[in-house]
Design an enzyme around this catalytic site. Structure first.
Site, mmCIF file in Angstrom:
data_model
loop_
_atom_site.group_PDB
_atom_site.id
_atom_site.type_symbol
_atom_site.label_atom_id
_atom_site.label_comp_id
_atom_site.label_asym_id
_atom_site.label_seq_id
_atom_site.Cartn_x
_atom_site.Cartn_y
_atom_site.Cartn_z
ATOM 1 N N CYS A 1 15.924 -15.613 -2.839
ATOM 2 C CA CYS A 1 15.355 -14.399 -2.465
ATOM 3 C C CYS A 1 15.428 -14.019 -0.942
ATOM 4 O O CYS A 1 14.747 -15.312 -0.456
ATOM 5 C CB CYS A 1 13.799 -14.113 -3.093
ATOM 6 N N GLN B 1 -1.399 -6.756 -17.139
ATOM 7 C CA GLN B 1 -2.201 -6.150 -15.930
ATOM 8 C C GLN B 1 -2.724 -4.896 -16.231
ATOM 9 O O GLN B 1 -1.841 -3.842 -16.203
ATOM 10 C CB GLN B 1 -1.133 -6.148 -14.627
ATOM 11 N N TYR C 1 -4.922 0.833 -5.430
ATOM 12 C CA TYR C 1 -5.139 1.629 -6.682
ATOM 13 C C TYR C 1 -6.754 1.789 -7.104
ATOM 14 O O TYR C 1 -7.445 1.255 -6.308
ATOM 15 C CB TYR C 1 -4.309 0.692 -7.823
ATOM 16 N N CYS D 1 14.029 -9.123 0.996
ATOM 17 C CA CYS D 1 14.658 -7.607 1.786
ATOM 18 C C CYS D 1 13.873 -6.641 1.240
ATOM 19 O O CYS D 1 13.813 -5.194 1.788
ATOM 20 C CB CYS D 1 16.070 -7.719 1.600
ATOM 21 N N ARG E 1 9.069 -11.577 -6.099
ATOM 22 C CA ARG E 1 10.454 -11.302 -5.937
ATOM 23 C C ARG E 1 11.228 -12.459 -6.028
ATOM 24 O O ARG E 1 12.601 -12.497 -6.638
ATOM 25 C CB ARG E 1 10.561 -10.849 -4.293
ATOM 26 N N CYS F 1 14.694 -4.762 -4.127
ATOM 27 C CA CYS F 1 14.020 -4.624 -5.456
ATOM 28 C C CYS F 1 12.996 -3.585 -5.433
ATOM 29 O O CYS F 1 13.000 -2.699 -6.539
ATOM 30 C CB CYS F 1 13.477 -5.763 -5.733
HETATM 31 C C1 LIG Z 1 9.407 -4.575 -6.958
HETATM 32 C C2 LIG Z 1 7.890 -4.983 -7.185
HETATM 33 C C3 LIG Z 1 7.156 -4.273 -8.064
HETATM 34 C C4 LIG Z 1 5.521 -5.040 -7.952
HETATM 35 N N1 LIG Z 1 5.038 -4.409 -8.872
HETATM 36 C C5 LIG Z 1 3.584 -5.102 -8.697
HETATM 37 C C6 LIG Z 1 2.637 -4.713 -9.892
HETATM 38 O O1 LIG Z 1 3.026 -4.187 -10.789
HETATM 39 N N2 LIG Z 1 1.363 -4.999 -9.791
HETATM 40 C C7 LIG Z 1 1.135 -5.940 -8.871
HETATM 41 O O2 LIG Z 1 -0.347 -6.255 -8.650
HETATM 42 N N3 LIG Z 1 1.894 -6.198 -7.644
HETATM 43 C C8 LIG Z 1 2.998 -5.919 -7.849
HETATM 44 N N4 LIG Z 1 3.808 -6.167 -6.834
HETATM 45 C C9 LIG Z 1 3.172 -7.141 -5.707
HETATM 46 C C10 LIG Z 1 3.635 -8.674 -6.071
HETATM 47 O O3 LIG Z 1 2.829 -8.838 -7.440
HETATM 48 C C11 LIG Z 1 3.470 -9.595 -5.038
HETATM 49 O O4 LIG Z 1 1.946 -9.667 -4.918
HETATM 50 C C12 LIG Z 1 4.032 -9.313 -3.865
HETATM 51 O O5 LIG Z 1 5.427 -8.927 -4.072
HETATM 52 C C13 LIG Z 1 4.159 -10.554 -2.952
HETATM 53 O O6 LIG Z 1 4.746 -11.745 -3.591
HETATM 54 P P1 LIG Z 1 6.297 -12.201 -3.344
HETATM 55 O O7 LIG Z 1 6.470 -12.553 -1.921
HETATM 56 O O8 LIG Z 1 6.216 -13.489 -4.158
HETATM 57 O O9 LIG Z 1 7.133 -11.170 -3.957
HETATM 58 C C14 LIG Z 1 5.395 -5.710 -6.815
HETATM 59 C C15 LIG Z 1 6.324 -6.301 -5.837
HETATM 60 C C16 LIG Z 1 7.410 -5.943 -5.885
HETATM 61 C C17 LIG Z 1 8.397 -6.353 -4.733
HETATM 62 S S1 SF4 Z 2 16.072 -7.492 -3.639
HETATM 63 FE FE1 SF4 Z 2 15.595 -8.822 -1.912
HETATM 64 S S2 SF4 Z 2 13.312 -8.939 -1.967
HETATM 65 FE FE2 SF4 Z 2 14.161 -8.319 -3.730
HETATM 66 S S3 SF4 Z 2 14.583 -10.202 -5.241
HETATM 67 FE FE3 SF4 Z 2 16.494 -9.530 -4.332
HETATM 68 S S4 SF4 Z 2 16.716 -10.724 -2.430
HETATM 69 FE FE4 SF4 Z 2 14.407 -10.697 -3.156
#
Ligand SMILES: Cc1cc2nc3c(=O)[nH]c(=O)nc-3n(C[C@H](O)[C@H](O)[C@H](O)COP(=O)(O)O)c2cc1C
Ligand code: SF4
Length: 378
Positions: free
Chosen positions: A355, A103, A170, A358, A332, A361
């Site tokens: 997961c 990325q 960004y 929350c 997550r 992370c």
């Molecule tokens: C700890 C963390 C770090 C993330 N880092 C990035 C990143 O580097 N680039 C990006 O596009 N999105 C980043 N995201 C967003 C995720 O790629 C994703 O779009 C978002 O968490 C929703 O998906 P999920 O419900 O599967 O977590 C991050 C999210 C979390 C929680």
């Molecule tokens: S800290 Fe919470 S949101 Fe993140 S991976 Fe663990 S359970 Fe999922």
């Protein structure tokens, strides 16, 4: 057993062995000057072994003036190519047919580490408490070159694809958004003008590394800020990505400033890291970008990666069967269980997920490096 999510599908010229994508996740496991560390290599080995079809790395900066967080991975100089190759090697060696994209990122006004970073316009950022400086045309030209040069390095380091980060507020997202782009020159104003920097990055990259190397993009379907990008314009942007030759679009939302908004305004609680909504505790709250992605899918001819709160296998099957997305992005759930794709694909263990959304992370990431705060360390 054949399940829809196990069927391979191509993005551009590369075949992805199943429909699970590890969405970009910032790790903060690089050295302070952006090099791959043994810890980062081990992190990617575990992910690759977990069965996901495509891994997208966390934010990787293309220029020192676009660095967003400490210990962020870098691709801004040729000397890093051998270090980056350790990541592609480990993924290709341990993840059978697993692919890896990097990325490419410039943090713009959302930087934790720079005081006066470049941005399309000098619009104050309250979450990071940053006053950016407006980029000159020379700055824009240098940024286009930085992205194109980083793409070349990615190819040389063995990555299968790149993803431009044009979401979450960004730099590239700031250019697209009328909320953060107040320019009156050819890079601001109309949608065509706000799109121009990305179009020039795309063309410069193709000039340098050819048409066959897949270029993905992550974009906002909605900034969730008054005066920001809304679905009507994001549909037109998605159509432009598709026509220009991008290989895939990942649909996301928000800028970090959204965390200062209320549930009443938004209809959902913004958390610290608004694109990753918290408390996904019912099917209704899952796949929160799906309604937007359905509209975008109608105008694009390239695969769509849907991300955002996708948790249940039966919902995944439904989304894929109804062709509302081609790939399922998971962030997550894979921090918590990097082997979740294997559990689902092989039908062993729980057919559910652990997961609890929350965002512990995210707190770990902001204070050190990414890890699941709910997981007991043996
Ligand atoms: C700890 C963390 C770090 C993330 N880092 C990035 C990143 O580097 N680039 C990006 O596009 N999105 C980043 N995201 C967003 C995720 O790629 C994703 O779009 C978002 O968490 C929703 O998906 P999920 O419900 O599967 O977590 C991050 C999210 C979390 C929680
Ligand atoms: S800290 Fe919470 S949101 Fe993140 S991976 Fe663990 S359970 Fe999922």
């Amino acid at each position: 057993m054949i399940n829809i999510y196990s069927i391979p599908k191509k993005i551009g010229k590369i075949e992805i062995k199943n429909r699970f994508v590890r969405s970009a996740t910032g790790e903060r496991l690089a050295s302070e000057d952006g090099r791959v560390t043994d810890e980062l290599v081990q992190f990617y080995k575990v992910l690759a072994e977990g069965g996901v079809g495509l891994i997208i790395t966390g934010v990787t900066y293309v220029h020192a003036n676009g660095k967003g967080i400490p210990n962020q991975l870098a691709i801004d100089r040729d000397e890093l190519i051998p270090s980056l190759r350790k990541l592609t090697d480990v993924v290709h060696q341990y993840g059978e047919k697993c692919k890896i994209a990097i990325q490419l990122h410039h943090s713009g006004r959302q930087s934790m580490v720079l005081e006066n970073p470049p941005a399309p316009s000098a619009v104050f950022e309250p979450t990071f408490n940053v006053m950016p400086r407006e980029m000159t045309i020379k700055d824009i030209e240098n940024t286009i070159e930085a992205f194109a040069e980083s793409a070349r390095r990615a190819k040389e380091a063995g990555f299968d694809a790149i993803q431009l980060h044009a979401a979450h507020g960004y730099l590239l997202s700031e250019f697209l958004s009328p909320y953060t782009n107040k320019r009156t020159d050819e890079y601001g104003g109309s949608l065509e003008n706000r799109f121009r920097i990305i179009e020039e990055i795309y063309k410069e990259t193709v000039n340098s590394i050819g048409k066959n190397f897949p270029i993905f993009v992550k974009m906002n379907v909605d900034d969730f800020l008054e005066g920001g990008l809304k679905l009507d314009e994001s549909i037109r942007i998605a159509e432009k990505f598709s026509k220009l030759g991008f290989a895939a679009i990942e649909t996301s939302s928000c800028m970090w400033e959204v965390i200062s908004r209320t549930k009443k305004e938004l209809g959902w609680h913004p958390s610290f890291n608004p694109e990753a909504r918290t408390d996904i505790d019912s099917k209704e709250k899952e796949a929160y970008h799906l309604p937007y992605a359905k509209e975008i899918k109608k105008v694009i001819k390239i695969p769509l990666i849907l991300v955002g709160g996708i948790r249940s296998l039966d919902l995944i099957e439904k989304i894929l069967n109804e062709k509302n997305a081609d790939f399922i992005g998971l962030c997550r759930p894979l921090i918590r269980e990097p082997d979740l794709p294997n559990k689902w694909l092989k039908g062993t263990g729980k057919i559910t997920y652990e997961c609890i959304s929350c965002n512990g992370c995210t707190a770990s990431l902001l204070s050190g490096s990414v890890r699941c705060s709910q997981k007991k360390i043996d």
